[in-house]
Design an enzyme around this catalytic site. Structure first.
Site, mmCIF file in Angstrom:
data_model
loop_
_atom_site.group_PDB
_atom_site.id
_atom_site.type_symbol
_atom_site.label_atom_id
_atom_site.label_comp_id
_atom_site.label_asym_id
_atom_site.label_seq_id
_atom_site.Cartn_x
_atom_site.Cartn_y
_atom_site.Cartn_z
ATOM 1 N N GLU A 161 92.242 -49.772 40.241
ATOM 2 C CA GLU A 161 91.126 -50.706 40.450
ATOM 3 C C GLU A 161 91.290 -51.996 39.660
ATOM 4 O OE1 GLU A 161 87.333 -48.831 39.912
ATOM 5 O OE2 GLU A 161 87.514 -47.695 41.783
ATOM 6 N N ASP A 203 87.641 -49.278 46.592
ATOM 7 C CA ASP A 203 87.275 -49.358 48.013
ATOM 8 C C ASP A 203 86.320 -50.531 48.212
ATOM 9 O OD1 ASP A 203 87.122 -48.679 50.705
ATOM 10 O OD2 ASP A 203 85.387 -47.373 50.375
ATOM 11 N N GLU A 263 90.075 -40.991 44.305
ATOM 12 C CA GLU A 263 88.757 -40.537 43.842
ATOM 13 C C GLU A 263 87.859 -40.408 45.064
ATOM 14 O OE1 GLU A 263 87.074 -43.300 41.048
ATOM 15 O OE2 GLU A 263 88.737 -43.127 39.608
#
Length: 449
Positions: A161, A203, A263
Site C-alpha cells: 500500500e 484497493d 488482505e
C-alpha cells in the site's frame, strides 16, 4: 490495511571428531522446477492460498513473530486448527535466525508470504526518491538472504500500500517497481531458487487497474511475478455481485500474472467469511489464486480473531475464530485446474493522466539501481541491520540515473543452480510433497529456469 510508508534440503550434518558436534537444523526440502502460468501449482495440482495475515503486536510494536520460538509455536497450533495453508508476515528481524519457526510452519504444512520492509527500512511514499538508496536495498537483500534458505518461503512482497488514495502517492510507483526488479535480480544473481516477488496494493478504485498494469508492463526483468491487493469491498451481508467482486474478475481476466488477495475481511457489519464462497469457487478461480484473511490477532483496530497476552501462552479465541475455521471447511479449494490461463504476458503500461502521473519517469522509465548496491549482486548483502538499525529513509547512496530496459537481468550467478530467468518454483513442503509453483514463460515463449 497495515502499511509502512515505508536446494536440496540443508540436512543435519554429522561429523566424526574427537568430541561431540552440534547437529545443524534441517531445513525443508526443495522443489523440482516446473513451468509457471497465471496460477500456482503443487505438482500437477492447482494451489490456492487459504491463509491469514500474522503480525502479533501490530506494526507499531515492530516485533518479529518468527524469531521467537515460543510465540510462533503457540500460534502455529491455531493455524492448524483454522486449516490455513499460508501466513503473511509484515515485518521481520533480518539479523535473527528463523530456523525453528520456519520448521514449525513447515511441519504444519504452512507457507510464508513475507514483506521485506519494516518501518525504518522502506520506501517513503512522501519522498520516494531519497528513500530508494543502497542502505535500504542492503536491508531488503539481507532479508532475502535469511528467508531464501527456507523452502516454505512462498513469495516476497516488495511493498504494501505504498501507492494509496493520496494523489501524490502514485509518484512512488517507479521506486517500488525498481525495488521489485532489484529483488528479482538479487535472487537470481545469488543463485537462489526463484522465489516470486510481487506487490501488495491498496484497493483504490481510481488507480487499481493502473497500478496492476504498471507492475506487469515493460521488459521482462521489470515485471512482477504476481500481483496482489487488499480488498475490503465485500461487507456482510453481501454477495459476489453486490460486492463488485464479479466486476473485478472481469477486469483482471487476461491480466497475465497470478493474482491473489493479500488482505480481505471487512468488519463493518460483523463477519461471516462468506467471501470464501466466491473466492474458493469457479466464479473466481480462473483469475484469482485465493487470499489471506486480515488478521490473526486483535491489535486495537477492530480486526483479529484471537486476543493475545504479550509473549505468554494465553490465547483467547474470539467467535470469529470458529467462524473462519467453519468457512474454510465449508468452502474447500476448487478441484481441477480452475479454468486458469496457461500462458502469461505483459500488458501495456498505463498512460499518463490526471490520476496516474509519474512525472519525469513517464509511462515506463525506472530509476537505476543505486551504484553502491550493485556490489551486493556478487558479494551478497552481509549482515542485516535488524529492527533496531539506524534506518534508511534519509540515508545517502540514492539512484542517480535512469535504468536501461533489461538492466535488471541476471548476467552472472553466485552458484550454478537456478541462475536466471523468471521465477522458478518455490519449495517442497515435506508434509505436502509439494513440487513447486510454476515458473513464468517469457514474452518470447522461452522457458528460462
Amino acid at each position: 490495511m497495515r502499511s509502512f510508508a515505508l536446494a536440496s534440503a540443508l540436512a543435519a550434518a554429522s561429523m566424526v571428531s574427537a568430541g561431540p558436534t552440534a547437529t545443524e537444523k534441517e531445513l525443508p526440502r526443495r522443489a523440482d522446477p516446473l513451468p509457471t502460468t497465471t496460477a500456482f501449482w503443487t505438482g500437477d495440482k492447482r494451489f490456492y492460498i487459504r491463509g491469514i495475515d500474522y503480525q502479533p503486536g501490530g506494526s507499531s510494536a515492530n516485533i518479529d513473530p518468527l524469531a521467537d520460538t515460543n510465540i510462533c509455536r503457540r500460534d502455529v497450533q491455531r493455524f492448524q486448527d483454522l486449516g490455513v495453508n499460508t501466513v503473511r508476515v509484515y515485518s521481520v528481524d533480518n539479523s535473527a535466525d528463523h530456523t525453528d519457526c520456519m520448521q514449525a510452519l513447515n511441519d504444519a504444512g504452512i507457507y510464508l508470504v513475507l514483506d521485506v520492509n519494516n518501518p525504518a527500512y522502506s520506501i517513503n511514499r512522501d519522498k520516494p526518491g531519497p528513500s530508494y538508496n543502497d542502505v535500504y536495498l542492503q536491508s531488503v537483500f539481507a532479508t532475502i538472504d535469511e528467508f531464501a534458505k527456507y523452502d516454505n518461503t512462498l513469495a516476497f512482497f516488495s511493498g504494501n500500500e505504498v501507492i494509496n488514495d493520496k494523489p501524490e502517492s502514485v509518484k512512488s510507483a517507479p521506486y517500488v517497481k525498481a525495488t521489485t526488479r532489484d529483488m528479482r535480480q538479487y535472487i537470481g544473481s545469488r543463485g537462489y531458487r526463484k522465489i516470486p516477488v510481487g506487490y501488495s496494493a491498496a484497493d483504490v478504485s481510481q488507480n487499481r487497474m493502473q497500478t496492476a498494469n504498471y507492475f506487469n508492463c515493460g521488459s521482462d526483468d521489470e515485471r512482477s511475478d504476481f500481483f496482489a491487493f487488499n480488498d475490503y469491498s465485500w461487507c456482510a451481508p453481501s454477495s459476489f455481485e453486490e460486492s463488485g467482486w464479479n466486476q473485478k474478475v472481469k477486469n483482471f481476466t487476461g491480466y497475465g500474472l497470478p493474482i491473489f488477495l493479500s488482505e480481505w475481511g471487512c468488519i463493518t457489519n460483523g463477519r461471516d467469511f462468506e467471501e470464501l464462497s466466491a473466492l474458493m469457487s469457479n466464479r473466481m478461480s480462473s483469475v484469482y489464486s485465493g487470499g489471506l484473511m486480515y488478521e490473526y490477532s486483535r491489535e486495537g483496530n477492530g480486526f483479529g480473531i484471537v486476543e493475545l497476552s504479550g509473549n505468554s501462552n494465553s490465547v483467547k479465541e474470539d467467535p470469529d475464530f470458529q467462524k473462519l475455521a467453519s468457512a474454510l471447511s465449508k468452502y474447500p479449494a476448487p478441484t481441477g485446474d480452475g479454468g486458469f490461463t496457461s500462458t502469461t504476458s505483459a500488458v501495456a503500461c498505463p498512460t499518463i493522466d490526471d490520476i496516474w502521473d509519474l512525472e519525469e519517469w513517464g509511462t515506463s522509465a525506472l530509476p537505476a539501481i543505486p551504484e553502491g548496491a550493485m556490489k551486493y549482486m556478487t558479494d551478497g548483502a552481509g549482515a542485516g541491520p535488524g529492527l533496531k538499525g539506524d534506518g534508511s529513509q534519509d540515508a545517502s547512496g540514492t539512484s542517480t540515473g535512469t535504468a536501461a530496459p533489461g538492466s535488471g537481468s541476471v548476467t552472472a550467478t553466485a552458484s550454478d543452480h537456478n541462475g536466471s530467468g523468471r521465477p522458478a518454483p518455490p519449495m517442497d513442503l515435506s508434509v505436502f510433497f509439494v513440487t513447486g509453483i510454476v515458473a513464468v514463460f517469457t514474452l518470447a515463449g522461452t522457458l528460462l529456469l
